[in-house]
Design an enzyme around this catalytic site. Structure first.
Site, PDB file in Angstrom:
ATOM      1  CG  PHE A   1      51.765  24.444  22.688  1.00  0.00           C
ATOM      2  CD1 PHE A   1      51.855  23.621  21.406  1.00  0.00           C
ATOM      3  CD2 PHE A   1      50.620  25.611  22.558  1.00  0.00           C
ATOM      4  CE1 PHE A   1      50.838  23.714  20.284  1.00  0.00           C
ATOM      5  CE2 PHE A   1      49.971  25.731  21.444  1.00  0.00           C
ATOM      6  CZ  PHE A   1      49.871  24.722  20.374  1.00  0.00           C
TER       7      PHE A   1
ATOM      8  CG  ASP B   1      49.501  22.191  28.516  1.00  0.00           C
ATOM      9  OD1 ASP B   1      48.707  21.092  28.177  1.00  0.00           O
ATOM     10  OD2 ASP B   1      49.384  23.273  27.920  1.00  0.00           O
TER      11      ASP B   1
ATOM     12  CE1 TYR C   1      42.942  20.722  20.429  1.00  0.00           C
ATOM     13  CE2 TYR C   1      41.419  22.000  21.981  1.00  0.00           C
ATOM     14  CZ  TYR C   1      42.691  21.802  21.389  1.00  0.00           C
ATOM     15  OH  TYR C   1      43.502  22.958  21.630  1.00  0.00           O
ATOM     16  CE  LYS C   2      46.268  19.657  21.321  1.00  0.00           C
ATOM     17  NZ  LYS C   2      47.106  20.701  22.063  1.00  0.00           N
TER      18      LYS C   2
ATOM     19  NE  ARG D   1      52.335  16.588  16.273  1.00  0.00           N
ATOM     20  CZ  ARG D   1      51.277  17.560  16.940  1.00  0.00           C
ATOM     21  NH1 ARG D   1      51.757  17.961  18.103  1.00  0.00           N
ATOM     22  NH2 ARG D   1      50.382  18.031  16.566  1.00  0.00           N
TER      23      ARG D   1
HETATM   24  C1  LIG Z   1      47.228  21.777  21.814  1.00  0.00           C
HETATM   25  C2  LIG Z   1      47.697  22.640  22.963  1.00  0.00           C
HETATM   26  C3  LIG Z   1      47.391  23.914  23.560  1.00  0.00           C
HETATM   27  C4  LIG Z   1      46.428  24.653  22.613  1.00  0.00           C
HETATM   28  O1  LIG Z   1      45.556  25.461  23.514  1.00  0.00           O
HETATM   29  P1  LIG Z   1      44.017  26.173  23.075  1.00  0.00           P
HETATM   30  O2  LIG Z   1      43.759  27.144  24.066  1.00  0.00           O
HETATM   31  O3  LIG Z   1      43.323  24.939  23.254  1.00  0.00           O
HETATM   32  O4  LIG Z   1      44.283  26.390  21.510  1.00  0.00           O
HETATM   33  C5  LIG Z   1      47.900  24.466  24.448  1.00  0.00           C
HETATM   34  N1  LIG Z   1      48.951  23.830  25.035  1.00  0.00           N
HETATM   35  C6  LIG Z   1      49.637  22.840  24.538  1.00  0.00           C
HETATM   36  C7  LIG Z   1      50.755  22.356  25.366  1.00  0.00           C
HETATM   37  C8  LIG Z   1      49.030  21.938  23.639  1.00  0.00           C
HETATM   38  O5  LIG Z   1      49.587  21.010  22.939  1.00  0.00           O
END
Ligand SMILES: *Cc1c(COP(=O)(O)O)cnc(C)c1O
Length: 396
Positions: free
Chosen positions: A112, A183, A208-209, A355
């Site tokens: 990401f 992560d 939040y996911k 997705r």
């Molecule tokens: C959703 C996501 C994030 C989001 O990071 P935030 O700091 O919460 O915005 C980071 N890494 C991955 C792999 C994600 O899927």
């Protein structure tokens, strides 16, 4: 596990099939009352004394311990706070500090972007000649070498759902003297995770996911207990101090995971997250995973039958996937908009990925079948050609 019962615990709009819980989980029915209690009885009545009387100050550890069970971590090894980007920064800074003679941060090209951006920013701030090396996901193990300080990976790829072998990569990293950061953004609440068995060094994720903590819910960080007292926090905030209310001029790290706290925790967000964790406390992750695989297999077979123009972007082998299914389609953005107009909500990730998150807590077979039929209708009707579906919004 009674998944009809868990579905009833979520407040989903009528006529909506929600396949985007991998981006923002839906609202637990109990969240509104839980938040109202925090507002009225705690903030409203107790005012400042709620930090003690309502246990606000200890909440980041208490909720962390409940998340720990879901990711196979020791209860005292997880704490909440800030955002996932910030928790990645903390973990990476700590890991680099534990391997001062090494310069390479190894990640993969599917990671990401925020994880990679955070690494780039930290490298600049440290100014010590670290370099970020990204390789294709299947080549990570082969690129771990004597200069590798940290292997920093997202376990489940946000685009394709491809899953890394956490145990094998962690073992390979350790064999070369490197540390790992995992992560868990698309793992926590999605698949069985066993950080302790894998020997992971650091992990972080958002709530939040799949965990359904609500927009803006705080992230979590895990530090393996064997490192917890050795970590020197880069974000040395007052709530990570050994005695925050001694107000000493110099930083002294708090005990263990406490030192990964930074500043004042988001109390209202944690109240909403608590309502979600009340549901998670009753969830057997092995049963959830089995159902996720069954629903995903049903979805893949159904979509392939009605929409041959979509090509599976996720691994076909269930073991190699997280809890999402992705398809490639050149007109994927507009096709997804057409699908959303039909009440089936997934999302789009550039350049061509449609997705779909499969969350068994509130998705059942009939939802999967309805979604398949809607995808078939969008494709048969070439609905992606309609102008109203072709304008890109800021958030895809
Ligand atoms: C959703 C996501 C994030 C989001 O990071 P935030 O700091 O919460 O915005 C980071 N890494 C991955 C792999 C994600 O899927």
């Amino acid at each position: 596990m009674d998944f009809a019962a868990t579905k009833a615990l979520f407040d989903l709009p009528d006529g909506v099939i929600y396949l985007d819980g991998n981006s923002l989980g839906p609202l637990p029915r109990a969240a509104a009352a839980r938040l109202q209690r925090t507002l009225a009885e705690e903030w409203g009545e107790m005012l400042i004394t709620a930090w003690n009387r309502a246990g606000w100050m200890a909440q980041p550890r208490r909720l962390g311990a409940r998340i720990a069970r879901l990711i196979g971590a020791e209860p005292e090894s997880v704490v909440l706070g800030d955002t996932l980007s910030i928790k990645i920064h903390q973990a990476l800074a700590a890991a680099l500090d534990l391997r001062p003679d090494r310069r390479k941060i190894l990640s993969d090209t599917g990671n990401f972007p925020t994880d990679l951006y955070i690494a780039q920013g930290l490298i600049g701030a440290l100014g010590r000649g670290h370099r970020l090396v990204t390789v294709p996901p299947e080549q990570v193990a082969a690129h771990i070498d004597e200069d590798t300080a940290v292997v920093m990976l997202t376990e489940v790829d946000y685009r394709t759902g491809r899953r890394h072998d956490m145990k094998a990569i962690t073992a390979a990293a350790h064999a070369a003297g490197a540390l790992t950061i995992w992560d868990l953004a698309h793992s926590a609440g999605a698949i069985e995770v066993d950080l302790a068995a894998a020997g992971a060094d650091f992990a972080a994720g958002c709530t939040y996911k799949f965990l359904n903590g609500g927009p803006g819910a705080p992230a979590f960080i895990h530090v393996a207990p064997r490192h917890a007292e050795a970590v020197r926090p880069a974000l040395s905030g007052w709530l990570g101090h050994a005695e925050p209310f001694a107000f000493e001029p110099d930083y002294r790290p708090g005990a263990g995971i406490e030192r990964m706290r930074v500043g004042t925790p988001p109390v209202l967000q944690m109240a909403a997250l608590e309502a979600a964790l009340d549901i998670w406390d009753g969830v057997d992750m092995a049963a959830l995973r089995a159902r996720s695989v069954a629903l995903s297999e049903r979805f893949i077979a159904g979509v392939e039958a009605v929409a041959p123009a979509l090509t599976l972007a996720s691994p076909r082998e269930p073991e190699a996937r997280g809890s999402q299914v992705s398809f490639r389609f050149a007109e994927g953005y507009a096709a997804m908009q057409a699908l959303i107009a039909r009440g089936v909500i997934g999302d789009f990730r550039a350049p061509d990925i449609m997705r779909f998150g499969i969350a068994p807590l509130y998705i059942d077979e009939s939802d999967i079948d309805t979604a398949i039929a809607a995808i078939g209708a969008v494709m048969d009707g070439r609905e992606w050609e309609r102008p109203e579906f072709r304008t890109r919004a800021a958030v895809t």
